[in-house]
Design an enzyme around this catalytic site. Structure first.
Site, PDB file in Angstrom:
ATOM      1  N   SER A 218       0.863  -1.183   0.000  1.00 57.01           N
ATOM      2  CA  SER A 218       0.000   0.000   0.000  1.00 57.01           C
ATOM      3  C   SER A 218       0.897   1.230   0.000  1.00 57.01           C
ATOM      4  O   SER A 218       2.098   1.144   0.257  1.00 57.01           O
ATOM      5  CB  SER A 218      -0.901  -0.029   1.245  1.00 57.01           C
ATOM      6  N   CYS A 219       0.316   2.393  -0.278  1.00 60.63           N
ATOM      7  CA  CYS A 219       1.077   3.650  -0.244  1.00 60.63           C
ATOM      8  C   CYS A 219       0.082   4.795  -0.156  1.00 60.63           C
ATOM      9  O   CYS A 219      -0.927   4.693   0.524  1.00 60.63           O
ATOM     10  CB  CYS A 219       1.994   3.781  -1.456  1.00 60.63           C
ATOM     11  N   GLY A 220       0.341   5.897  -0.859  1.00 59.20           N
ATOM     12  CA  GLY A 220      -0.595   7.002  -0.864  1.00 59.20           C
ATOM     13  C   GLY A 220      -1.732   6.801  -1.846  1.00 59.20           C
ATOM     14  O   GLY A 220      -2.901   6.997  -1.516  1.00 59.20           O
ATOM     15  N   TRP A 247      -3.807   4.685   0.769  1.00 61.59           N
ATOM     16  CA  TRP A 247      -4.182   5.575   1.863  1.00 61.59           C
ATOM     17  C   TRP A 247      -5.174   6.656   1.439  1.00 61.59           C
ATOM     18  O   TRP A 247      -5.936   7.170   2.264  1.00 61.59           O
ATOM     19  CB  TRP A 247      -2.956   6.220   2.490  1.00 61.59           C
TER      20      TRP A 247
END
Length: 262
Positions: A218-220, A247
């Protein structure tokens, strides 16, 4: 039978256009893949995966047959090219590669480039979709509850801990309970190439990730999560799933669990 794809993309705050820079200079014959355009336009989340049918039309217009070897690069070195690599694999492409070091290394080695748009011969593509490489919010909730997979968050440490605000307005700060933090820059070497398999294993081990168990990145917004998926592929984990909404979705939902601190 090789097709070259420029997948350059910039955060809105960077004030740069991947397509404009592609028009100025790109690897000869490369087509431009716009992750914001080849996306789910009905979603309010950035560059979410399009439907398989919409993707097949877009990739067909770019002249990308599934039997070809696809080589993706970006101007950063390795960043958004990884997102295009992952997207193509989700959509049924068996032979997708990322140019290590990207256009930056290509230019440093004085290799040929050209300006302008490329108009490829279109191809017909049947829609395909590999659901095993994608996770949505409900699936991530279930994984957090069951513990069947570890979430690895590619955001900077200060965003992961909640010390720094999110660059997108309206999002809560922090991370998912039990997630590990591997900032994506940590898998990239000083010259902009991907670190060796040996060094990558050390990076994930230092972050407390057990690579013998399933993981989801996952990330932004799903871009640098794909960098982690690419790094994991280098060490032999070729079927790592990416949380597409990342996110931007999780931190914007009112009822998703969020914690702060290390």
């Amino acid at each position: 039978d090789i097709r070259v794809v420029d997948g350059t993309w910039f955060m809105p705050a960077e004030g740069r256009s991947g397509h404009e820079e592609y028009l100025q200079v790109h690897i000869p014959g490369a087509v431009f893949f716009d992750i914001d355009a080849i996306a789910d336009r009905a979603s309010d989340l950035p560059h979410m995966l399009p439907t398989p049918e919409a993707f097949a039309r877009a990739a067909g217009a770019l002249g990308l047959p599934r039997e070809a070897d696809i080589v993706v690069y970006d101007t950063h070195g390795i960043r958004s090219a990884a997102r295009v690599w992952w997207t193509l694999r989700v959509m049924g492409y068996p032979k997708v590669h990322v140019l290590d070091g990207g256009l930056k290394k290509w230019l440093a080695e004085r290799r040929p480039v050209e300006p302008g748009e490329i108009f490829p011969r279109a191809v017909e593509l049947p829609p395909m979709f590999d659901a095993a490489l994608v996770r949505d919010a409900d699936e991530v909730r279930a994984l957090l509850s069951s513990g069947e997979a570890r979430i690895i968050d590619a955001r900077a440490a200060s965003r992961f801990t909640g010390e720094a605000p999110e660059p997108r307005a309206g999002l809560r700060s922090g991370h998912m309970p039990g997630a590990a933090n591997v900032p994506w820059e940590g898998v990239i070497a000083e010259d902009g190439t991907l670190k060796s398999a040996r060094d990558l294993k050390a990076v994930f081990k230092t972050a407390g990730v057990n690579l013998a168990k399933p993981v989801v990145t996952s990330c932004g917004s799903g871009v640098t999560a794909s960098v982690l998926a690419l790094a994991l592929a280098r060490i032999g984990l070729n079927r790592v799933a990416v949380y597409d909404g990342s996110w931007t979705e999780w931190g914007g939902l009112p009822d998703t669990p969020v914690v702060t601190g290390p």
